[in-house]
Design an enzyme around this catalytic site. Structure first.
Site, PDB file in Angstrom:
ATOM      1  N   CYS A  99       0.837  -1.206   0.000  1.00  0.00           N
ATOM      2  CA  CYS A  99       0.000   0.000   0.000  1.00  0.00           C
ATOM      3  C   CYS A  99       0.874   1.259   0.000  1.00  0.00           C
ATOM      4  O   CYS A  99       1.410   1.638   1.046  1.00  0.00           O
ATOM      5  CB  CYS A  99      -0.924  -0.038   1.223  1.00  0.00           C
ATOM      6  SG  CYS A  99      -2.013   1.393   1.322  1.00  0.00           S
ATOM      7  N   CYS A 157      -0.586   4.233   1.971  1.00  0.00           N
ATOM      8  CA  CYS A 157      -0.448   4.069   3.419  1.00  0.00           C
ATOM      9  C   CYS A 157       1.001   4.256   3.882  1.00  0.00           C
ATOM     10  O   CYS A 157       1.257   4.923   4.868  1.00  0.00           O
ATOM     11  CB  CYS A 157      -0.875   2.665   3.839  1.00  0.00           C
ATOM     12  SG  CYS A 157      -2.256   2.012   2.955  1.00  0.00           S
ATOM     13  N   ASP A 158       1.917   3.642   3.183  1.00  0.00           N
ATOM     14  CA  ASP A 158       3.278   3.537   3.710  1.00  0.00           C
ATOM     15  C   ASP A 158       4.316   4.379   2.965  1.00  0.00           C
ATOM     16  O   ASP A 158       5.455   4.489   3.422  1.00  0.00           O
ATOM     17  CB  ASP A 158       3.727   2.061   3.681  1.00  0.00           C
ATOM     18  CG  ASP A 158       2.850   1.200   4.586  1.00  0.00           C
ATOM     19  OD1 ASP A 158       2.326   1.733   5.580  1.00  0.00           O
ATOM     20  OD2 ASP A 158       2.681   0.000   4.303  1.00  0.00           O
TER      21      ASP A 158
HETATM   22  P1  FAD Z   1     -10.706  -5.997   5.168  1.00  0.00           P
HETATM   23  O1  FAD Z   1      -9.936  -5.057   6.014  1.00  0.00           O
HETATM   24  O2  FAD Z   1      -9.972  -6.859   4.187  1.00  0.00           O
HETATM   25  O3  FAD Z   1     -11.577  -6.886   6.145  1.00  0.00           O
HETATM   26  C1  FAD Z   1     -12.250  -8.012   5.681  1.00  0.00           C
HETATM   27  C2  FAD Z   1     -12.490  -8.934   6.855  1.00  0.00           C
HETATM   28  O4  FAD Z   1     -13.347  -9.990   6.429  1.00  0.00           O
HETATM   29  C3  FAD Z   1     -11.225  -9.593   7.388  1.00  0.00           C
HETATM   30  O5  FAD Z   1     -11.108  -9.357   8.785  1.00  0.00           O
HETATM   31  C4  FAD Z   1     -11.409 -11.073   7.069  1.00  0.00           C
HETATM   32  O6  FAD Z   1     -10.840 -11.921   8.072  1.00  0.00           O
HETATM   33  C5  FAD Z   1     -12.917 -11.203   7.039  1.00  0.00           C
HETATM   34  N1  FAD Z   1     -13.401 -12.289   6.202  1.00  0.00           N
HETATM   35  C6  FAD Z   1     -13.005 -12.583   4.920  1.00  0.00           C
HETATM   36  N2  FAD Z   1     -13.695 -13.647   4.465  1.00  0.00           N
HETATM   37  C7  FAD Z   1     -14.555 -14.035   5.482  1.00  0.00           C
HETATM   38  C8  FAD Z   1     -15.531 -15.077   5.599  1.00  0.00           C
HETATM   39  N3  FAD Z   1     -15.770 -15.913   4.600  1.00  0.00           N
HETATM   40  N4  FAD Z   1     -16.222 -15.190   6.758  1.00  0.00           N
HETATM   41  C9  FAD Z   1     -15.978 -14.329   7.803  1.00  0.00           C
HETATM   42  N5  FAD Z   1     -15.043 -13.326   7.740  1.00  0.00           N
HETATM   43  C10 FAD Z   1     -14.353 -13.180   6.582  1.00  0.00           C
HETATM   44  N6  FAD Z   1      -5.598   1.894   4.406  1.00  0.00           N
HETATM   45  C11 FAD Z   1      -5.555   3.146   4.868  1.00  0.00           C
HETATM   46  O7  FAD Z   1      -6.517   3.912   4.737  1.00  0.00           O
HETATM   47  N7  FAD Z   1      -4.444   3.618   5.533  1.00  0.00           N
HETATM   48  C12 FAD Z   1      -3.358   2.860   5.771  1.00  0.00           C
HETATM   49  O8  FAD Z   1      -2.386   3.312   6.360  1.00  0.00           O
HETATM   50  C13 FAD Z   1      -3.400   1.513   5.295  1.00  0.00           C
HETATM   51  N8  FAD Z   1      -2.343   0.700   5.518  1.00  0.00           N
HETATM   52  C14 FAD Z   1      -2.408  -0.592   5.103  1.00  0.00           C
HETATM   53  C15 FAD Z   1      -1.330  -1.395   5.398  1.00  0.00           C
HETATM   54  C16 FAD Z   1      -1.364  -2.715   5.043  1.00  0.00           C
HETATM   55  C17 FAD Z   1      -0.199  -3.584   5.400  1.00  0.00           C
HETATM   56  C18 FAD Z   1      -2.491  -3.235   4.331  1.00  0.00           C
HETATM   57  C19 FAD Z   1      -2.532  -4.697   3.942  1.00  0.00           C
HETATM   58  C20 FAD Z   1      -3.558  -2.420   4.015  1.00  0.00           C
HETATM   59  C21 FAD Z   1      -3.535  -1.086   4.401  1.00  0.00           C
HETATM   60  N9  FAD Z   1      -4.579  -0.220   4.119  1.00  0.00           N
HETATM   61  C22 FAD Z   1      -4.566   1.052   4.594  1.00  0.00           C
HETATM   62  C23 FAD Z   1      -5.760  -0.659   3.359  1.00  0.00           C
HETATM   63  C24 FAD Z   1      -6.931  -0.985   4.317  1.00  0.00           C
HETATM   64  O9  FAD Z   1      -6.474  -1.861   5.319  1.00  0.00           O
HETATM   65  C25 FAD Z   1      -8.090  -1.599   3.556  1.00  0.00           C
HETATM   66  O10 FAD Z   1      -8.521  -0.744   2.529  1.00  0.00           O
HETATM   67  C26 FAD Z   1      -9.275  -1.844   4.500  1.00  0.00           C
HETATM   68  O11 FAD Z   1      -8.893  -2.662   5.583  1.00  0.00           O
HETATM   69  C27 FAD Z   1     -10.425  -2.516   3.763  1.00  0.00           C
HETATM   70  O12 FAD Z   1     -11.445  -2.766   4.691  1.00  0.00           O
HETATM   71  P2  FAD Z   1     -12.561  -3.883   4.433  1.00  0.00           P
HETATM   72  O13 FAD Z   1     -13.399  -3.891   5.661  1.00  0.00           O
HETATM   73  O14 FAD Z   1     -13.198  -3.660   3.124  1.00  0.00           O
HETATM   74  O15 FAD Z   1     -11.782  -5.256   4.279  1.00  0.00           O
END
Ligand code: FAD
Ligand code: NAP
Length: 312
Positions: free
Chosen positions: A134, A137-138
């Protein structure tokens, strides 16, 4: 029968849960296969979430209070993986391996996406300690430093360009000499003086010490290996959308999905199926940011509240 089942407990799922419960829905359950928090819990620091500016706070610290807040308003949490969502008549059925199926009037899908790993030696060991997926982010952590980018698609080149405005130099390492990215993007990157394209090259190993990444070993077309001393490498080799829950027993998706596996939604996060919503990283054109995923979750929950009221 649940009013709303939320699948996934990242920023989108937790925010959907907060809005749904505070909005008066009685039976709302969030299913999360691991610990709530999502991908951001892997981050060593977050500094682009408005209103949260505490140097040194990890992604885990950041998400901790989200759960507390949601559960305080009555969101129920089940630490279970949902295998599939089926439409049965007017409602949905959630299949949970080894457990009784759950029925719900509405479902908000928030299962996110998973950046692909390149499978390079050292990549997992230094993930979050110099290996990132990302740039938004980083990138800032490498201000005025040299970094490497791995990949040759649109994401890799667009993110390399973004990084070139922050970092002193960006090396793009790509395994071929032509790029998958759009020609206009390739052209823009080629014209940027502080981006160097290293083509027909692969990353042999990411090396480092207890402080994190210190360099990468690159193999050229002739098989020669040289070390590039950089403190960071951004891996952009594609994303896997976590969409398998939306497949039926024949392997077909129950709602419309685009070629990249992203769920097609409208501005209300509504999918092509009535009562089914998708929010966060798994939806089309997701900016892949916490603040955006949270906004999507809120939008979807507000729509669910209206939908349930209309049905009553
Ligand atoms: P996710 O965060 O991917 O959450 C999905 C969840 O669903 C997970 O907890 C997973 O375990 C769960 N899940 C999946 N399948 C199933 C299932 N079948 N049954 C039950 N549970 C399930 N964004 C920023 O804005 N700022 C930052 O500084 C930043 N830094 C980042 C650093 C890293 C290392 C990474 C990897 C990403 C970063 N991001 C950052 C991006 C950000 O984390 C994502 O955009 C955000 O988390 C997306 O949120 P989400 O809820 O859509 O999905
Ligand atoms: P992508 O198009 O699949 O590109 C992935 C890149 O990573 C490719 O160059 C690939 O090399 C390389 N790669 C894959 N596995 C690798 C490995 N193990 N080691 C080293 N390199 C590896 O992924 P993306 O760039 O994330 O784009 C995904 C989709 O979103 C695409 O359809 C893209 O067009 C779209 N997108 C569009 C925009 C835009 O329109 N502005 C922006 C971003 C993304 P090869 O080329 O050799 O296969």
């Amino acid at each position: 029968m649940l009013d709303c089942a939320i699948i996934g407990g990242g920023p989108a799922g937790l925010t959907a849960g907060l809005y749904a419960t505070r909005g008066g829905l009685k039976d709302v359950v969030m299913f999360e296969k691991g610990m709530p928090g999502g991908q951001i819990t892997q981050s060593s620091e977050i500094e682009n979430y408005p209103g949260f500016y505490q140097h040194g706070k990890t992604g885990m610290d950041f998400m901790d209070t989200w759960q507390e807040q949601c559960f305080a308003f009555g969101l129920k949490h089940r630490m279970e993986e949902v295998a599939a969502v089926r439409r049965e008549g007017e409602h949905f059925v959630l299949d949970i391996p080894g457990k009784e199926s759950i029925s719900a009037k509405t479902v908000i899908m928030c299962t996110g996406s998973t950046p692909k790993r390149a499978g390079v030696k050292g990549e997992n060991e230094f993930f979050g300690k110099g290996v990132s997926t990302c740039a938004t982010c980083d990138g800032f952590f490498y201000r005025n430093k040299e970094v490497a980018v791995l990949g040759g698609g649109d994401t890799a080149l667009e993110e390399a360009y973004y990084l070139s405005n922050i970092c002193s130099k960006v090396y793009v390492i790509h395994r071929r000499d032509t790029f998958r990215a759009a020609p206009s993007t390739v052209d823009r990157v080629q014209r940027k003086e502080n981006i160097e394209l290293i083509t027909n090259a692969t990353v042999e190993e990411i090396v480092g010490d207890k402080t994190g990444v210190t360099g990468i070993d690159i193999r050229d077309a002739a098989g020669n290996i040289s070390r590039l001393e950089v403190p960071g490498i951004f891996v952009f080799v594609g994303h896997n959308v976590n969409n398998s829950v939306l497949k039926d027993s024949a392997g077909n998706f129950i709602c419309d999905i685009n070629e990249q596996g992203q769920v097609i939604v409208d501005l209300n996060m509504h999918t092509s199926i009535e009562g089914l919503y998708a929010a966060g990283d798994m939806r089309i054109n997701a900016p892949k940011q916490v603040v955006c995923a949270a906004g999507d979750g809120a939008t979807a929950a507000l729509q669910v509240i209206s939908y349930i009221q209309e049905q009553a």
